[in-house]
Design a protein around this motif. Sequence first.
Motif, PDB file in Angstrom:
ATOM      1  N   PRO A 174     -15.023 -16.779 -27.529  1.00  0.00           N
ATOM      2  CA  PRO A 174     -15.253 -16.592 -26.084  1.00  0.00           C
ATOM      3  C   PRO A 174     -16.012 -17.772 -25.484  1.00  0.00           C
ATOM      4  N   LEU A 175     -15.690 -18.094 -24.237  1.00  0.00           N
ATOM      5  CA  LEU A 175     -16.319 -19.214 -23.537  1.00  0.00           C
ATOM      6  C   LEU A 175     -17.402 -18.696 -22.600  1.00  0.00           C
ATOM      7  N   SER A 176     -18.395 -19.552 -22.324  1.00  0.00           N
ATOM      8  CA  SER A 176     -19.531 -19.175 -21.488  1.00  0.00           C
ATOM      9  C   SER A 176     -19.824 -20.267 -20.474  1.00  0.00           C
ATOM     10  N   ALA A 177     -19.855 -19.894 -19.196  1.00  0.00           N
ATOM     11  CA  ALA A 177     -20.226 -20.850 -18.153  1.00  0.00           C
ATOM     12  C   ALA A 177     -21.686 -21.254 -18.290  1.00  0.00           C
ATOM     13  N   ASP A 178     -22.544 -20.288 -18.636  1.00  0.00           N
ATOM     14  CA  ASP A 178     -23.969 -20.579 -18.794  1.00  0.00           C
ATOM     15  C   ASP A 178     -24.230 -21.627 -19.862  1.00  0.00           C
ATOM     16  N   GLU A 179     -23.570 -21.460 -20.999  1.00  0.00           N
ATOM     17  CA  GLU A 179     -23.799 -22.399 -22.094  1.00  0.00           C
ATOM     18  C   GLU A 179     -23.498 -23.833 -21.633  1.00  0.00           C
ATOM     19  N   LEU A 180     -22.347 -24.008 -20.959  1.00  0.00           N
ATOM     20  CA  LEU A 180     -21.979 -25.357 -20.518  1.00  0.00           C
ATOM     21  C   LEU A 180     -22.877 -25.830 -19.383  1.00  0.00           C
ATOM     22  N   CYS A 181     -23.255 -24.916 -18.491  1.00  0.00           N
ATOM     23  CA  CYS A 181     -24.142 -25.293 -17.385  1.00  0.00           C
ATOM     24  C   CYS A 181     -25.480 -25.772 -17.934  1.00  0.00           C
ATOM     25  N   LYS A 182     -26.016 -25.043 -18.901  1.00  0.00           N
ATOM     26  CA  LYS A 182     -27.297 -25.456 -19.495  1.00  0.00           C
ATOM     27  C   LYS A 182     -27.159 -26.764 -20.251  1.00  0.00           C
ATOM     28  N   TRP A 183     -26.083 -26.884 -21.020  1.00  0.00           N
ATOM     29  CA  TRP A 183     -25.883 -28.113 -21.789  1.00  0.00           C
ATOM     30  C   TRP A 183     -25.752 -29.311 -20.842  1.00  0.00           C
ATOM     31  N   ALA A 184     -25.050 -29.119 -19.720  1.00  0.00           N
ATOM     32  CA  ALA A 184     -24.776 -30.244 -18.813  1.00  0.00           C
ATOM     33  C   ALA A 184     -25.999 -30.646 -17.990  1.00  0.00           C
ATOM     34  N   THR A 185     -26.994 -29.755 -17.893  1.00  0.00           N
ATOM     35  CA  THR A 185     -28.172 -30.054 -17.071  1.00  0.00           C
ATOM     36  C   THR A 185     -28.993 -31.173 -17.705  1.00  0.00           C
ATOM     37  N   ARG A 186     -29.243 -32.222 -16.945  1.00  0.00           N
ATOM     38  CA  ARG A 186     -29.997 -33.382 -17.425  1.00  0.00           C
ATOM     39  C   ARG A 186     -31.155 -33.664 -16.476  1.00  0.00           C
ATOM     40  N   PRO A 187     -32.226 -34.294 -16.984  1.00  0.00           N
ATOM     41  CA  PRO A 187     -33.403 -34.531 -16.126  1.00  0.00           C
ATOM     42  C   PRO A 187     -33.086 -35.307 -14.851  1.00  0.00           C
ATOM     43  N   ASN A 188     -32.082 -36.196 -14.895  1.00  0.00           N
ATOM     44  CA  ASN A 188     -31.795 -36.998 -13.702  1.00  0.00           C
ATOM     45  C   ASN A 188     -30.636 -36.443 -12.865  1.00  0.00           C
ATOM     46  N   ALA A 209     -18.146 -31.502 -19.754  1.00  0.00           N
ATOM     47  CA  ALA A 209     -17.604 -30.642 -20.809  1.00  0.00           C
ATOM     48  C   ALA A 209     -16.318 -29.983 -20.335  1.00  0.00           C
ATOM     49  N   VAL A 210     -15.355 -29.911 -21.226  1.00  0.00           N
ATOM     50  CA  VAL A 210     -14.146 -29.118 -20.985  1.00  0.00           C
ATOM     51  C   VAL A 210     -13.880 -28.315 -22.250  1.00  0.00           C
ATOM     52  N   ILE A 226      -8.090 -20.633 -27.062  1.00  0.00           N
ATOM     53  CA  ILE A 226      -6.750 -20.334 -27.556  1.00  0.00           C
ATOM     54  C   ILE A 226      -6.756 -18.944 -28.180  1.00  0.00           C
ATOM     55  N   GLY A 227      -5.564 -18.464 -28.520  1.00  0.00           N
ATOM     56  CA  GLY A 227      -5.444 -17.102 -29.037  1.00  0.00           C
ATOM     57  C   GLY A 227      -5.384 -16.121 -27.880  1.00  0.00           C
ATOM     58  N   THR A 228      -5.709 -14.853 -28.156  1.00  0.00           N
ATOM     59  CA  THR A 228      -5.606 -13.797 -27.144  1.00  0.00           C
ATOM     60  C   THR A 228      -6.838 -13.795 -26.242  1.00  0.00           C
ATOM     61  N   VAL A 229      -6.613 -13.808 -24.927  1.00  0.00           N
ATOM     62  CA  VAL A 229      -7.707 -13.787 -23.951  1.00  0.00           C
ATOM     63  C   VAL A 229      -7.444 -12.606 -23.012  1.00  0.00           C
ATOM     64  N   GLU A 230      -8.395 -11.683 -22.959  1.00  0.00           N
ATOM     65  CA  GLU A 230      -8.199 -10.436 -22.203  1.00  0.00           C
ATOM     66  C   GLU A 230      -8.425 -10.653 -20.698  1.00  0.00           C
ATOM     67  N   LEU A 231      -7.885  -9.722 -19.911  1.00  0.00           N
ATOM     68  CA  LEU A 231      -8.073  -9.718 -18.449  1.00  0.00           C
ATOM     69  C   LEU A 231      -9.552  -9.914 -18.098  1.00  0.00           C
ATOM     70  N   GLY A 232      -9.818 -10.887 -17.202  1.00  0.00           N
ATOM     71  CA  GLY A 232     -11.187 -11.147 -16.764  1.00  0.00           C
ATOM     72  C   GLY A 232     -11.935 -12.160 -17.619  1.00  0.00           C
ATOM     73  N   GLU A 233     -11.482 -12.406 -18.827  1.00  0.00           N
ATOM     74  CA  GLU A 233     -12.160 -13.394 -19.682  1.00  0.00           C
ATOM     75  C   GLU A 233     -11.809 -14.816 -19.250  1.00  0.00           C
ATOM     76  N   ILE A 234     -12.673 -15.747 -19.664  1.00  0.00           N
ATOM     77  CA  ILE A 234     -12.511 -17.155 -19.309  1.00  0.00           C
ATOM     78  C   ILE A 234     -11.513 -17.823 -20.255  1.00  0.00           C
ATOM     79  N   THR A 235     -10.537 -18.533 -19.667  1.00  0.00           N
ATOM     80  CA  THR A 235      -9.572 -19.279 -20.485  1.00  0.00           C
ATOM     81  C   THR A 235      -9.948 -20.747 -20.599  1.00  0.00           C
ATOM     82  N   VAL A 236     -10.543 -21.278 -19.540  1.00  0.00           N
ATOM     83  CA  VAL A 236     -10.924 -22.686 -19.548  1.00  0.00           C
ATOM     84  C   VAL A 236     -12.177 -22.834 -18.698  1.00  0.00           C
ATOM     85  N   VAL A 237     -13.096 -23.674 -19.148  1.00  0.00           N
ATOM     86  CA  VAL A 237     -14.289 -23.929 -18.354  1.00  0.00           C
ATOM     87  C   VAL A 237     -14.566 -25.429 -18.346  1.00  0.00           C
TER      88      VAL A 237
END
Lengths: 78, 78, 154, 154
Positions: D16-30, D85-86, D90-101
């Motif tokens: 499963p993919l998470s917007a939060d995880e990528l948002c936190k990872w992408a956050t930089r001091p500058n 980040a992109v 892959i595999g089965t993704v249920e209704l409402g789940e994230i396919t790409v972030v």
Amino acid sequence: MTRVLLLGPAREAAGVAQDEFDGDTVGEILHSAVDRYGADFERVLAVSQIWVNGNPAELTDLVGPYDEIAVLPPISGG
Amino acid sequence: MTRVLLLGPAREAAGVAQDEFDGDTVGEILHSAVDRYGADFERVLAVSQIWVNGNPAELTDLVGPYDEIAVLPPISGG
Amino acid sequence: MNLAPNLDWVFVSSSPLSADELCKWATRPNCGAVVTFCGTVRNTSTTGHDITSLEYETDVALAEARLAEVVGEARSRWGEIGAVAVHHRIGTVELGEITVVVAVSSPHRQDAFEAAKYLIDTVKNCVPMWKREVWEGGSAWSEEAHDIVSVRKR
Amino acid sequence: MNLAPNLDWVFVSSSPLSADELCKWATRPNCGAVVTFCGTVRNTSTTGHDITSLEYETDVALAEARLAEVVGEARSRWGEIGAVAVHHRIGTVELGEITVVVAVSSPHRQDAFEAAKYLIDTVKNCVPMWKREVWEGGSAWSEEAHDIVSVRKR
């Protein structure tokens, strides 16, 4: 008494976040506020917008005890 | 033997996701693939792009045992 | 956090903000695209200091009413967007933390991108919010301040 | 999930993919702005059925190489963006789940919005990925298929 909200630098200059004043117009009440808080507040007030009940107001607008005046200095949000 | 990756509808038509073939050019190998998998695969192949090692290739390109051919039908991602 | 409403969700709070929470909330069966914008505390400053945190203050009722007006204007411009949320943090926000988050879902991603961009631009121009920059040994109001703009004028 | 790299992070996985995880990872001091785009499974379909899930397949190495090329092209167009980040499921993704972030951080939000929009548009056009629509009692390849476009042609 009409409630006055003092926001950001206006709150800092006044020393309080809200207060109450007697007066019939926005202008009368703000004049009383300058008397109460002094010159620092007057300088902030000069660059602030004034809202009544969430909408921009004129100094000549009439206000009563259920109205809320807000003093909004320039913003820096986000 | 050169490895061939079969993707999406090509994988479905071939019945396998990857396979190996003898041949000196991309064209020879894909010809052998059509012989092995039949008409359904041939129809998918006709609308597919062919990559070698991740880049678009021509049927006349030479390939060897360390090359990887991919058959990529039209995509529908995201 | 309070009970989330159905389509519009504006919220001003001293609790930490989450992109995931808004992204999940905004996801709808008919909307395949969710765009979020997060504003975070960065170390560069209008006052030349190394920022360690920001302090936001406002009147919550005034700010939420203005946020709701901004969301309404976005809906009048992009009629197909689904759920729209704008949450703004107040109080002390540390370096790297989220200060504001916007989330928009839509059947089509173009609308979601455009509406999210409009929302954050308009929030920054039109919503009453005051920011102090805090550094080791001092603090001051942000020097990038500007007059509040009315929502319809943008 | 694997160890996150510093500035570019492309990832194809059945987790499963998470917007939060990528948002936190992408956050930089500058970087004060982080834009994320989430594509989610919606119920409307190219085949006229009520979708219950999607099934994605690809060759992970080919797809990640193409994703890295797309990110590189975004960097050449928006030189100031921070982390990018992109992640594609892959595999089965249920209704409402994230396919790409997609997540992009930047000192200025205009660049982050533009680069995020470019990235998702280009990923959908240029990255090898095949989607089956699944409904109660059946499934089929999506009918919105198109030829893979080379990254530089966009």
